[in-house]
Design an enzyme around this catalytic site. Sequence first.
Site, PDB file in Angstrom:
ATOM      1  N   GLY A  52       0.476  -9.925  -0.744  1.00 55.50           N
ATOM      2  CA  GLY A  52      -0.636  -9.108  -0.288  1.00 55.50           C
ATOM      3  C   GLY A  52      -0.328  -7.642  -0.511  1.00 55.50           C
ATOM      4  CD  GLU A  53       3.238  -4.889   0.665  1.00 61.07           C
ATOM      5  OE1 GLU A  53       4.134  -4.464  -0.089  1.00 61.07           O
ATOM      6  OE2 GLU A  53       3.378  -4.990   1.895  1.00 61.07           O
ATOM      7  CB  ALA A  54      -2.812  -3.445  -3.093  1.00 57.28           C
TER       8      ALA A  54
END
Length: 339
Positions: free
Chosen positions: A303-305
């Site tokens: 996640g978290e780009a």
Amino acid sequence: MQFRSLDDIRSACRDLPAGNETSAAAAAARQDQLTKPTGSLGQLEALAVWLARWQGQAVPRLDDVSVIVFAGNHGVTAQGVSPYPAAVTAQMVANYARGGAAINQLATLAQAKLTVVPLDLDRPTADFTGAPAMDVAQFLDAVNAGYDAVPARCALLALGEMGIGNTTAAAAIAAALLGGDAASWVGRGAGIGDDGLRLKQEVVDMALARHRAVLGDPLAVAMSLGGRELAAILGATVAARRHGIPVLLDGFVCTAAVLPLLKLNADALSHCQAAHVSAEAGHRALLAAMKLNPLLDLGMRLGEASGAAAAILLLRAAVACHAGMATFAEAGVAERSGP
């Protein structure tokens, strides 16, 4: 723009600006003139044309790239769906601020500006097994926060999220809008074991039963089963479309967050690319259902780009070839003449 009602969002989704087909056609024509066999750069060629369409210029640029990570907390964590406590969300936001996370390194490498937007981290959404995750006002606040976070001028936007428990929310949204039982969509998230996986599936099934009455309304589903960071991603995606900004979507949570837009308008995500397919169980099926082809398949599930930031490098490769290569005429190279 400020959305003051769910109908405002629905109206915005019915009236989305189209891409610039003249620029796309010019970019495609340039690809055919570059010193290479036609189509030999494969998807890099298609990506250059896609960027041209949404930037409105035949030779796209990536001078001003933004990565936005939205963070929110989920009341459903009280059900034990994550091996990490909800406090980790705020702790990771602090880690981003110190530059210590994977996304910090990847954004720097990709020459992208990183912005992290925490959304009421001290006020988790409701546990959606017993009540809607958000009421209308809370949902609209989060959608508007996402919309407002997008710069009006930006060559490319990569979107990501952080929120303990948010793969549970994403699985619930996917099941609600695409059908199937929880087992079809629920994955291990941050690393739960077999017992945790069964519990997570039970929680999603409970939520689907609890909110059965709203399953036909995409925005009501996002409000009842989602989270603030998912709602913000939805708002940011609409903003990017209205500003003419191409978008890279990160993993499972980010993709589920924009699924309601696709349900409202089949063309709502044409300015978006799926940056990667994550290792989360339901992501590949979700992308297939949404007709999004991932650019990368690296087994990532952070996640978290992080996957979106990695894909920025691929787009930089596409733009470098498109803008920097010589044409046959410029290079004095003979073009193909035979069949």
